[in-house]
Design a protein around this motif. Sequence first.
Motif, short mmCIF file in Angstrom:
data_model
loop_
_atom_site.label_atom_id
_atom_site.label_comp_id
_atom_site.label_asym_id
_atom_site.label_seq_id
_atom_site.Cartn_x
_atom_site.Cartn_y
_atom_site.Cartn_z
N ILE A 244 30.37 41.75 50.96
CA ILE A 244 29.94 42.03 52.20
C ILE A 244 31.36 42.03 53.01
N LEU A 245 32.00 41.02 52.98
CA LEU A 245 33.09 40.67 53.69
C LEU A 245 34.47 41.14 53.00
N GLY A 246 34.16 41.98 52.19
CA GLY A 246 35.45 42.76 51.48
C GLY A 246 36.06 42.13 50.23
N TYR A 247 35.44 40.93 49.79
CA TYR A 247 36.10 40.14 48.65
C TYR A 247 35.49 40.90 47.20
N SER A 248 36.68 40.86 46.56
CA SER A 248 36.29 41.24 44.94
C SER A 248 35.92 39.92 44.51
N VAL A 249 34.97 39.87 43.39
CA VAL A 249 34.94 38.62 42.93
C VAL A 249 34.65 38.61 41.10
N MET A 250 35.14 37.41 40.85
CA MET A 250 34.94 37.28 39.44
C MET A 250 34.57 35.70 39.13
N TYR A 251 33.71 35.39 37.94
CA TYR A 251 33.03 34.13 37.81
C TYR A 251 33.27 33.85 36.21
N LYS A 252 33.36 32.57 36.05
CA LYS A 252 33.35 31.89 34.64
C LYS A 252 32.31 30.68 34.73
N LYS A 253 31.53 30.61 34.12
CA LYS A 253 30.39 29.57 33.94
C LYS A 253 31.29 28.68 32.99
N LYS A 254 30.84 27.31 32.95
CA LYS A 254 31.14 26.37 31.79
C LYS A 254 30.38 26.82 30.66
N THR A 255 30.93 26.22 29.31
CA THR A 255 30.34 26.65 28.47
C THR A 255 29.05 25.68 27.84
N HIS A 270 26.99 25.58 36.15
CA HIS A 270 27.83 25.96 37.18
C HIS A 270 29.20 26.19 36.50
N GLY A 271 30.12 26.77 37.28
CA GLY A 271 31.60 27.15 37.01
C GLY A 271 32.62 27.36 38.05
N CYS A 272 33.74 28.36 37.76
CA CYS A 272 34.79 28.54 38.85
C CYS A 272 34.36 30.24 39.17
N ALA A 273 34.38 30.44 40.65
CA ALA A 273 34.34 31.43 41.05
C ALA A 273 35.79 31.86 41.81
N THR A 274 36.35 33.06 41.65
CA THR A 274 37.53 33.44 42.34
C THR A 274 37.48 34.56 43.13
N PHE A 275 37.78 34.68 44.47
CA PHE A 275 37.28 35.95 45.32
C PHE A 275 38.76 36.26 45.73
#
Length: 404
Positions: A244-255, A270-275
């Motif tokens: 909603i705030l205008g971020y594009s997102v990507m996510y990688k969870k732990k294996t 859980h994992g790492c998220a980059t916006f």
Amino acid sequence: MALEDEQDANTLQWEVSVTLSSNQPVIGSEIFTTETKLVNSYHTIGSLPPPPHSFVYTWYRHSIPCSVHHHKLATVQCTSCDKLNASIEKSYHCSSKCFSDAWNKHKKYHHWAAHAARNNSTGNQQDVKKLRSSGSWPNLIDGSVLDENAIMVEEDNIWIKNTLNSNLKAQSSNDVVFSVLTYNILADSLSINALGYCPKWALAWEYRQENLLEEIIKYDADILCLQEVQCDHFENFFEPELKILGYSVMYKKKTGAGLFTAESEKSTNHGCATFYHSKLFKEIMKYELEFDKEASSVVNALEPKIRFKGSHRLTSKDNVALVVVLESLQNGSNRDAFQSRICVANTHIHWSKGHEDVTLFQVAHLVNGLEKIAQSQQIPLIICGDFNSRPGRYVFCYWQSGSH
């Protein structure tokens, strides 16, 4: 609460005011209200038993705190927030001066609320951005990493020595100015055992999530790198709120969540998220690094007598890294591609007592791959994450000098 006598034509009513004498927030707390308890409370008022009755009750806050100065009571509310159906908790202020001073930041909420309202009214939700094909992680199986002098076995530890090339030169990104925030937000599934000194109500996710989002929004960073982001919280909270705030997102969870893991456990992995702000950057390439898989090829190159030990220590860890190459869209045009690109890495490195060699290996492996990406495209590099290292320890020294 009001009690009404159903037998008397002239209905009698009593109002009982209840105050919660606690500083503990209501969010994250359970409040039990039953008819039996209410009747018993009524019975203590007089000597006669209560007549047949009905009851209604409403919970509300007697005093509302200022959204800026939380220790002060609110006296002013922004009417625009109410019209836009924005979060009213952010619309309260302790004084007109407080409201005026906070206006530059506060008016951003109006923009976000209006943007969300337009999407909801038209039914045109933001399209889910399809990620480009992930590039393969740069191959590190070469003499610079795996020659016989680069690996040392010491009791129960396997050390990877001098793997940091440290030959990256300072590079300019054509005066592109941006801000980056990195934050380990503590996954809810880990919070119970992580902070024994913290009260349970303060660790409750219902309480923490709004505070985390508010703090992240206040920094207004162009690139966000979050660690320990729980899968269900990413999907149900962070992703929709930040889009909603205008971020594009990507996510990688732990294996760690495998084929035979219960669905409930998968959702709390859980994992790492980059916006990143979609108006400022576009994604060129994405890399996903799983340290356990990368370690397998390294272990296979070890001498047979230390291969089992190396496998036990290096390939049983589920840590990951998420790497993206972004291209700047500032000034509304794509300039020279390589001069306006940057590589951003987001990771959470392993730590457990007696396994600092594993921590060092993961960092060294990540850095070597990032160097190859940065050198091949001649672009700047930013590494964000939780590295589980303190000043003076091996990983910290590795960052400083290129060796441990």
